[in-house]
Scaffold this active site. Structure first.
Site, mmCIF file in Angstrom:
data_model
loop_
_atom_site.group_PDB
_atom_site.id
_atom_site.type_symbol
_atom_site.label_atom_id
_atom_site.label_comp_id
_atom_site.label_asym_id
_atom_site.label_seq_id
_atom_site.Cartn_x
_atom_site.Cartn_y
_atom_site.Cartn_z
ATOM 1 N N ASP A 1 -4.295 -12.980 4.383
ATOM 2 C CA ASP A 1 -5.540 -12.412 4.927
ATOM 3 C C ASP A 1 -6.770 -12.830 4.142
ATOM 4 O O ASP A 1 -7.889 -12.435 4.467
ATOM 5 C CB ASP A 1 -5.454 -10.880 5.067
ATOM 6 C CG ASP A 1 -4.718 -10.199 3.943
ATOM 7 O OD1 ASP A 1 -4.387 -10.861 2.946
ATOM 8 O OD2 ASP A 1 -4.485 -8.978 4.057
ATOM 9 N N HIS B 1 0.818 -1.228 0.000
ATOM 10 C CA HIS B 1 0.000 0.000 0.000
ATOM 11 C C HIS B 1 0.850 1.277 0.000
ATOM 12 O O HIS B 1 0.309 2.364 -0.214
ATOM 13 C CB HIS B 1 -0.926 0.052 1.224
ATOM 14 C CG HIS B 1 -1.901 -1.066 1.275
ATOM 15 N ND1 HIS B 1 -2.820 -1.302 0.277
ATOM 16 C CD2 HIS B 1 -2.106 -2.043 2.204
ATOM 17 C CE1 HIS B 1 -3.531 -2.376 0.583
ATOM 18 N NE2 HIS B 1 -3.119 -2.850 1.744
ATOM 19 N N HIS C 1 -6.121 -7.489 -0.045
ATOM 20 C CA HIS C 1 -6.294 -6.080 -0.398
ATOM 21 C C HIS C 1 -5.529 -5.725 -1.672
ATOM 22 O O HIS C 1 -4.445 -6.260 -1.924
ATOM 23 C CB HIS C 1 -5.769 -5.195 0.745
ATOM 24 C CG HIS C 1 -6.382 -5.483 2.076
ATOM 25 N ND1 HIS C 1 -5.792 -6.329 3.000
ATOM 26 C CD2 HIS C 1 -7.538 -5.045 2.636
ATOM 27 C CE1 HIS C 1 -6.564 -6.399 4.081
ATOM 28 N NE2 HIS C 1 -7.632 -5.638 3.888
ATOM 29 N N ASP D 1 -2.625 -10.774 -2.041
ATOM 30 C CA ASP D 1 -3.136 -10.329 -0.748
ATOM 31 C C ASP D 1 -4.642 -10.045 -0.887
ATOM 32 O O ASP D 1 -5.129 -9.773 -1.991
ATOM 33 C CB ASP D 1 -2.383 -9.055 -0.337
ATOM 34 C CG ASP D 1 -2.708 -8.580 1.076
ATOM 35 O OD1 ASP D 1 -1.967 -8.947 2.007
ATOM 36 O OD2 ASP D 1 -3.710 -7.851 1.244
HETATM 37 C C1 OKP Z 1 -2.761 -4.186 4.797
HETATM 38 B B1 OKP Z 1 -2.390 -5.379 3.892
HETATM 39 C C2 OKP Z 1 -10.673 -2.981 8.860
HETATM 40 C C3 OKP Z 1 -9.433 -2.150 8.863
HETATM 41 C C4 OKP Z 1 -8.631 -2.289 7.591
HETATM 42 C C5 OKP Z 1 -6.414 -1.544 6.857
HETATM 43 C C6 OKP Z 1 -6.023 -2.743 6.099
HETATM 44 C C7 OKP Z 1 -4.586 -2.745 5.711
HETATM 45 C C8 OKP Z 1 -4.205 -4.040 5.041
HETATM 46 N N1 OKP Z 1 -11.445 -2.677 10.048
HETATM 47 N N2 OKP Z 1 -7.355 -1.798 7.889
HETATM 48 O O1 OKP Z 1 -2.860 -5.309 2.583
HETATM 49 O O2 OKP Z 1 -2.737 -6.659 4.427
HETATM 50 ZN ZN ZN Z 2 -3.965 -7.283 3.015
#
Ligand code: OKP
Ligand code: ZN
Length: 319
Positions: free
Chosen positions: A261, A137, A174, A172
């Site tokens: 995740d 990110h 995200h 990932d």
């Molecule tokens: C980082 B990586 C949900 C909060 C989400 C940010 C996520 C960051 C992810 N309540 N928080 O891509 O695993």
């Molecule tokens: Zn993530």
């Protein structure tokens, strides 16, 4: 295959993140790394310690000078055990600074670049860099989503030296906005990402399927957003499409941004994948993408399960 590890990450261990101003326990915990390390040990993957930092000059391959200098000086002014939510150079309120954030982020980036060098020189066919904090990110001039420096982008940039073609595959939960943007107008580095639809998940602002790159980079960014309710079967079908997109590019090197995740019981992600699915994923990637590869650790927050998840992935990847 070997794994690269550094202990320096552990000094960066913030207590809280902020969701719309509300404090919550920090999900990106230091305990994640020992758990993943145990997964490597289960599989008998040799683990090499590599406590190598990266210089501000090297960071500027991907980040702006002012951003790097800001992080370095700001962290130095924070007390031991304290955390600070900066007001600038930041994309959200999930990414606090600590006294050791800069140092930890430099060592995570150092791991990724050292791993890239082992792969580029042909010394290793595949290296797993146990990076923490994660990186995908992190934008050129902004920390975001627990990330400070973009480990995968720095590694991809290193691997692309001399005109080599590099594919980054990001699995990932995200979308890796920072990695996408680092190469958005270039054709030598392909970015392919499989993630939950940003209409319903962090980072919200990017990762939609109509983002395909600009100018020379047009067609060299490919996003495969998934519905939150996707089943493992749906997931694997989309993974095959992402793999085909990478194959069509015929890269010299692969960088895999690996997040756990997507595991069904992840506390912040959770996409219905079970342990056995990670073995399938590892196996499909090893078979479909047999290029010299660098695996960069991104997310995955179920600390107790990370050992089993990484072991399952590696079991599939190393057969
Ligand atoms: C980082 B990586 C949900 C909060 C989400 C940010 C996520 C960051 C992810 N309540 N928080 O891509 O695993
Ligand atoms: Zn993530």
């Amino acid at each position: 295959m070997i794994a690269l590890y550094s202990s320096v990450h552990a000094h960066h261990d913030p207590e809280l993140e902020y969701y719309d101003g509300q404090a919550a326990p920090y999900a990106e915990r230091a305990a994640r790394i020992p758990s993943i390390l145990s997964g490597c040990r289960t599989l008998g993957i040799p683990v090499r310690t590599s406590n190598i930092s990266i210089s501000p000059q090297q960071l500027q391959a991907v980040h702006g000078r002012r951003y790097v200098e800001y992080l370095q000086s700001k962290c130095g002014a924070i007390g031991e055990g304290a955390q600070l939510m900066p007001s600038v150079f930041i994309g959200d309120t999930y990414t606090p600074l600590t006294r050791h954030a800069y140092e930890a982020a430099c060592h995570a980036a150092g791991l990724a670049v050292a791993a890239a060098e082992l792969v580029a020189s042909g010394e290793q066919h595949a290296v797993y860099a146990l990076c923490r904090p994660p990186g995908h990110h992190a934008e050129r001039d902004a920390m975001m989503g627990y990330c400070y420096f973009n480990n995968a982008a720095l590694a991809a940039q290193r691997l692309s030296a001399g005109g080599k073609k590099v594919a980054v595959l990001d699995i990932d939960y995200h979308h890796g906005n920072g990695t996408q943007h680092a190469f958005y107008d270039r054709s030598g580095v392909l970015y392919v990402s499989l993630h939950v639809d940003p209409a319903e998940a962090f980072p919200y602002g990017s990762g939609f399927s109509d983002e395909r790159g600009v100018r020379k980079g047009l067609g060299f960014t490919r996003n495969f957003p998934l519905d939150r309710s996707a089943t493992p079967r749906d997931y694997l079908a989309v993974l095959d499409k992402a793999v085909q997109a990478v194959q069509a590019f015929e890269p010299d090197f692969l960088v895999l941004s690996l997040g756990f995740d997507t595991y069904k019981d992840d506390p912040i992600g959770g996409l219905g994948l079970d342990i056995r699915d990670y073995r399938t994923i590892g196996n499909r990637l090893a078979r479909g993408l047999p290029y010299p590869a660098l695996i960069v650790q991104e997310g995955g927050y179920n600390v107790e399960m990370l050992g089993a998840l990484s072991a399952a992935f590696l079991r599939g990847y190393t057969v």
